[in-house]
Design a protein around this motif. Structure first.
Motif, PDB file in Angstrom:
ATOM      1  N   VAL A   1       0.833  -1.199   0.000  1.00  0.00           N
ATOM      2  CA  VAL A   1       0.000   0.000   0.000  1.00  0.00           C
ATOM      3  C   VAL A   1       0.869   1.250   0.000  1.00  0.00           C
ATOM      4  CG1 VAL A   1      -1.705   1.308   1.321  1.00  0.00           C
ATOM      5  CG2 VAL A   1      -1.948  -1.159   1.105  1.00  0.00           C
TER       6      VAL A   1
ATOM      7  N   CYS B   1      -7.095   1.077   2.817  1.00  0.00           N
ATOM      8  CA  CYS B   1      -7.709   0.666   1.547  1.00  0.00           C
ATOM      9  C   CYS B   1      -9.127   1.185   1.406  1.00  0.00           C
ATOM     10  CB  CYS B   1      -7.679  -0.860   1.424  1.00  0.00           C
ATOM     11  SG  CYS B   1      -6.023  -1.534   1.153  1.00  0.00           S
TER      12      CYS B   1
ATOM     13  N   VAL C   1      -4.469  -3.169  -5.789  1.00  0.00           N
ATOM     14  CA  VAL C   1      -3.235  -2.416  -5.503  1.00  0.00           C
ATOM     15  C   VAL C   1      -2.187  -2.692  -6.586  1.00  0.00           C
ATOM     16  CG1 VAL C   1      -1.323  -2.111  -3.883  1.00  0.00           C
ATOM     17  CG2 VAL C   1      -3.649  -2.373  -3.012  1.00  0.00           C
TER      18      VAL C   1
END
Length: 349
Positions: free
Chosen positions: A114, A148, A184
């Motif tokens: 991330v 997220c 991602v």
């Protein structure tokens, strides 16, 4: 004249049989279902078909994820040792989900991915942050989910459906992590962050092979491939049914439809067969001497009791579904409430 009439009747009968054979073949052949809109006001009015993505089995999803992770320099050095351990692991069946569970359970490894997205897409996550009680892994996973959701990589609604979003041994938790990490990786690929896999690395498909039973393949390979396809198709149907249940519960109030009665413990059946199908696909790709399909049931036999509960509630499910059909018919879904859903509900029976 009688001779000519006889020949004509014979040819007519032959043509009739050929036409009937063609109709029969057409009816049995697989056809694409036309999904989309029909604009009657258009000068070229026609049904616009929607192409659906090819289905990827749970086994293939895991193998593809390992391949994609190895192309990221920031995480490849962490993934590779897990593959080395998996390759050295002596077992009748190797599960491509095992190294992913270990990887994701650490929490910080998810946040390494991330953090590659960087600001302003997502705020940087502290890889050393712990919870107030000192816990680390579960807190890092919570930071991952929170980041997220804030970045729009996964919806809060999907996250709330997972009973234990910190336990990677949970089938739904792992599947949602795979789907989120895939998003991602798609973003990182667009940004040019993915590179070439180090040629010295062992390839995931060397550990987790895929069956290819083409023409001329031995009989055992053809049968194994058919067994694998049948199991994967069953998992696909279960996933379609669970997806429909999620869409329905999101659009329809629980007071109108008894979802628990209709769908029962279908999620437990899906979780079981996601694991079972991975084992079947792995064994089907093995040589005949290593196709020990009995090993696919190791540790899973008690879990097959989920079918007893599902079948026992079948009549209750049918009654609840019959009451709900008028409401379900209004649902925005590609599945037909009157035809598709009953056929999917009876599949486990």
């Amino acid at each position: 004249m009688q001779h000519v009439a006889g020949v004509f009747q014979g040819r007519l009968a032959s043509m009739t049989l050929k036409f009937a054979a063609k109709v029969f073949s057409f009816c049995l052949s697989p056809r694409k279902r036309s999904l989309g809109t029909y604009d009657d006001s258009s000068s070229t009015s026609r049904a616009v078909s929607v192409t659906r993505k090819a289905y990827v089995s749970p086994y293939e999803r895991c193998v593809q994820m390992l391949e994609r992770l190895l192309s990221l320099p920031c995480i490849a050095s962490i993934v590779y040792p897990l593959l080395i351990d998996e390759n050295a692991h002596s077992a009748d069946v190797k599960d491509p989900a095992r190294p992913l569970r270990v990887l994701f359970a650490r929490g910080c490894t998810l946040n390494i991915l991330v953090n590659e997205l960087e600001s302003p897409f997502i705020a940087t996550i502290d890889l050393y942050e712990r919870a107030g009680d000192g816990s680390y892994e579960s807190h890092q996973i919570e930071l991952f989910w929170r980041g997220c959701v804030d970045a729009g990589l996964v919806s809060e609604e999907k996250l709330m459906r997972v009973q234990d979003r910190y336990d990677t041994r949970d089938s739904e938790c792992l599947e949602l992590m795979l789907a989120t990490v895939s998003v991602v990786l798609d973003q990182l690929l667009r940004r040019g962050r993915c590179g070439l896999v180090d040629p010295r690395y062992i390839k995931p498909r060397d550990i987790y092979p895929t069956i290819h039973a083409g023409s001329g393949a031995p009989r055992y390979a053809v049968l194994a491939a058919e067994l694998s396809r049948t199991e994967v198709a069953y998992v696909q149907d279960l996933e379609r049914l669970v997806e429909y249940a999620d869409i329905a519960s999101a659009q329809i109030d629980d007071s109108e439809v008894d979802f628990d009665a209709i769908f029962g413990n279908i999620r437990a059946i899906l979780a079981l067969h996601r694991t079972f199908s991975k084992r079947i696909q792995y064994l089907a790709a093995m040589p005949l001497s290593l196709q020990l399909f009995g090993a696919a049931y190791d540790g899973l036999l008690p879990m097959f009791d989920v079918y007893s509960r599902y079948c026992a509630s079948r009549e209750c499910s049918q009654r609840a579904f019959a009451r709900a059909v008028p409401v379900l018919k209004l649902l925005d879904s590609e599945l037909d409430a009157e035809f598709d859903i009953p056929s999917l509900l009876i599949r486990p029976v």
